[in-house]
Design a protein around this motif. Structure first.
Motif, PDB file in Angstrom:
ATOM      1  N   ASP A 423      18.187  65.687  68.514  1.00  0.00           N
ATOM      2  CA  ASP A 423      18.116  64.713  69.695  1.00  0.00           C
ATOM      3  C   ASP A 423      16.874  63.568  69.677  1.00  0.00           C
ATOM      4  N   ASP A 424      16.893  62.591  70.047  1.00  0.00           N
ATOM      5  CA  ASP A 424      15.625  61.570  70.428  1.00  0.00           C
ATOM      6  C   ASP A 424      15.183  61.357  68.851  1.00  0.00           C
ATOM      7  N   GLU A 480      21.829  56.499  70.661  1.00  0.00           N
ATOM      8  CA  GLU A 480      21.833  56.687  72.145  1.00  0.00           C
ATOM      9  C   GLU A 480      21.494  55.258  72.918  1.00  0.00           C
TER      10      GLU A 480
HETATM   11 CA    CA Z   1      18.607  61.799  73.476  1.00  0.00          CA
END
Ligand code: CA
Ligand code: C2E
Ligand code: CA
Length: 528
Positions: A423-424, A480
């Motif tokens: 993630d990220d 995202e």
């Molecule tokens: Ca994220």
């Protein structure tokens, strides 16, 4: 209105927390003063009674000695000598004399010739002695004597009442009296004593203490004579004793009250604190999940959703960026993740089976979760209960690079058929070189990189490198925070397969997510 009531309750509680110990300390000082005064008046009364007994003994002794002598002439030189030795030998007898026809004829001072007129007696005692309470004598003009004359033999004992009544320095502010029990006649007294406030002297023996008009009184009854010692201390003496006790007790009460208020305030602050409320939210089921669609960029069809935690507290939404880090810091995250999995299972019941079989549900796990040896089994069990085939576990890159335990659990998750995403991506270690060494399935390019697309910033340039490298090592890419069509087109042109962001849909409750899926029938089995 609720806030106002709560504030009033808090203020009242704080006031009570302070007032109660202070009030108790004032009440205790009152009780201490009362006990002290009761003791003091009791002691004074005992001392007075003791003196009265000594005096009675001395009078009886003088009577016996004079009877033994039995000179024909009571005022003979020999008798006067005896009277003198008796007066000198007895501490409370100032003088011993002889009375006849209401006149003091002679005494230890000598023969008084015609005698000295005593006047009518004040009363006769129960044993028959005549009592003159205040007699002035020529040889001691400034004093008033208390004269007890034996009714049968005429000998008298002369006493200075002060000697009996001035018990001690401590008794200065007390009214003191010796009272005949049978007649309630005051025998001798210092300061006017208010017998009205005194309980009826019904008992022949024993002690009584009482309070009247703020003053404290004590009575000690003689066991052998018909009199009782009465001491009444003044109101001012009681108040002084109360003040003295309060000086050391009330500061304690105040200190205790202040401590209680501080503790109560701390508790209130704690209760109002986010952590305390999060604990309550976990118990009270105030948390829910919202689902943000993940789309396939090429077709625009939905392939899954990211489950995002939502907390509504008293009608207000608390952003996850506030409570998730809090839960992580205070070891609540495992509980929160447990709740997230329960909610996921419950929500997934709303998915039609064919949709459940095709879509991916993406969940976020924290470092603490991934260090939990049972995590893979827990997520696996949730997946089974959901009936959803595809589960994507999102963990930040920092977490993935942590201890072996985490890596082991990631492997375990993948063995059980779950997919794992970083993630990220790009925000943590920002090193693309390790990408190939991680056994994961997917990266999620952070929103900050996506927003930089089309700008001249460094991040804008980095995006294309990330995408290229991910493709090279065979990782799927989800972008995202896609908010514009231009971003979506750029990403699609670069070969990014999946995206999520406000352009496609904000996070929504499962009901709405299912309704929109069914309306558009625009979902697609994910090939991740
Ligand atoms: Ca994220
Ligand atoms: P995240 O996992 O990076 O989640 C994406 C966040 O970006 C979400 O914020 C989402 O609403 C927001 N977002 C997505 N697309 C857009 C967009 O186009 N524009 C803008 N402005 N924002 C967008 P959210 O829901 O506030 O979540 C914040 C973070 O809280 C998440 O970041 C995740 O790290 C954490 N979180 C949320 N739910 C959970 C959970 O169940 N467990 C754990 N451990 N963390 C969670
Ligand atoms: Ca996420």
């Amino acid at each position: 209105m609720r806030g106002l009531t709560a504030r009033i309750v808090i203020c009242a509680t704080l006031a009570l927390a302070f007032m109660l110990p202070v009030g108790v300390s004032i009440w205790m000082s009152y009780r201490v003063a009362l006990a002290e005064q009761r003791l003091r008046t009791g002691i004074l009364a005992s001392q007075l009674l003791h003196r009265a007994h000594t005096l009675s003994d001395q009078i009886a002794g003088a009577r016996r000695a004079l009877l033994r002598r039995a000179d024909r002439d009571p005022c003979s030189a020999g008798n006067i000598g005896l009277m003198r030795s008796l007066a000198i030998g007895a501490s409370y007898l100032q003088d011993v004399g002889y009375v006849e026809g209401g006149k003091l004829r002679c005494s230890s001072y000598g023969n008084l010739g015609d005698g000295y007129e005593l006047g009518p007696a004040d009363y006769q005692s129960s044993r028959g002695a005549w009592i003159h309470k205040a007699v002035k004598l020529p040889f001691s003009e400034s004093r008033k004597f208390f004269v007890i004359t034996e009714g049968d033999i005429g000998y008298s004992s002369l006493v200075m009442p002060e000697l009996i009544l001035d018990i001690s320095e401590a008794s200065r502010d007390a009214a003191i009296a010796l009272v005949a029990v049978s007649t309630r006649q005051v025998i001798m007294q210092r300061d006017g004593i208010d017998l009205a406030g005194m309980p009826p002297l019904i008992r022949e023996h024993g002690d009584v203490t009482w309070r009247h008009d703020g003053a404290m009184g004590a009575v000690k009854f003689s066991a052998t004579h018909d009199y009782a010692a009465v001491v009444v201390s003044s109101v001012s003496a009681f108040n002084a004793a109360w003040r003295k006790a309060a000086i050391w007790l009330v500061p304690f009460g105040t200190l205790l009250g202040a401590t209680l208020v501080m503790l109560a305030m701390l508790r209130i602050r704690q209760r109002n604190g986010l952590l305390w409320q999060l604990d309550r939210a976990l118990r009270a089921h105030e948390l829910s999940l919202a689902y943000m669609p993940i789309v396939e960029l090429r077709s625009g069809k939905w392939v899954g959703a990211e489950a995002l935690m939502r907390w509504q507290r008293d009608g207000e939404w608390i952003p996850p960026d506030r409570f998730i880090p809090l839960a992580e810091r205070h070891r609540r995250i495992r509980k929160l993740t447990g709740r997230m999995l329960d909610l996921l299972v419950a929500d997934a019941q709303a998915l039609p089976p064919e949709v459940a079989a095709a879509l991916y549900l993406s969940i976020n796990l924290s470092a603490e979760d991934l260090a939990d040896a049972a995590i893979a089994q827990r997520v696996h069990a949730a997946r089974e209960a959901c009936g959803v085939d595809g589960i994507l576990v999102e963990a930040t890159e920092g977490v993935l690079l942590q201890a072996d335990r985490v890596v082991h659990n990631i492997d375990r998750l993948r063995e059980l058929g779950m997919r794992v995403a970083i993630d990220d991506f790009g925000t943590g270690y920002s090193s693309l070189s390790y990408l190939g060494s991680l056994d994961v399935d997917c990266i999620k390019i952070d929103k900050s990189f996506v927003s930089a697309i089309g700008t001249q910033s460094v991040r804008g340039h980095v995006v294309s490198h990330i995408i290229d490298m991910a493709r090279d090592v065979g990782l799927a890419v989800i972008a995202e925070g896609v908010e514009t069509q231009a971003q979506a087109e750029y990403l699609a042109a670069r070969g990014v397969q999946y995206a999520q962001g406000w352009l496609f849909g904000k996070a929504m409750p499962m009901r709405e997510f299912v309704a929109r899926l069914q309306a558009d029938r625009a979902y697609h089995a994910c090939q991740m």
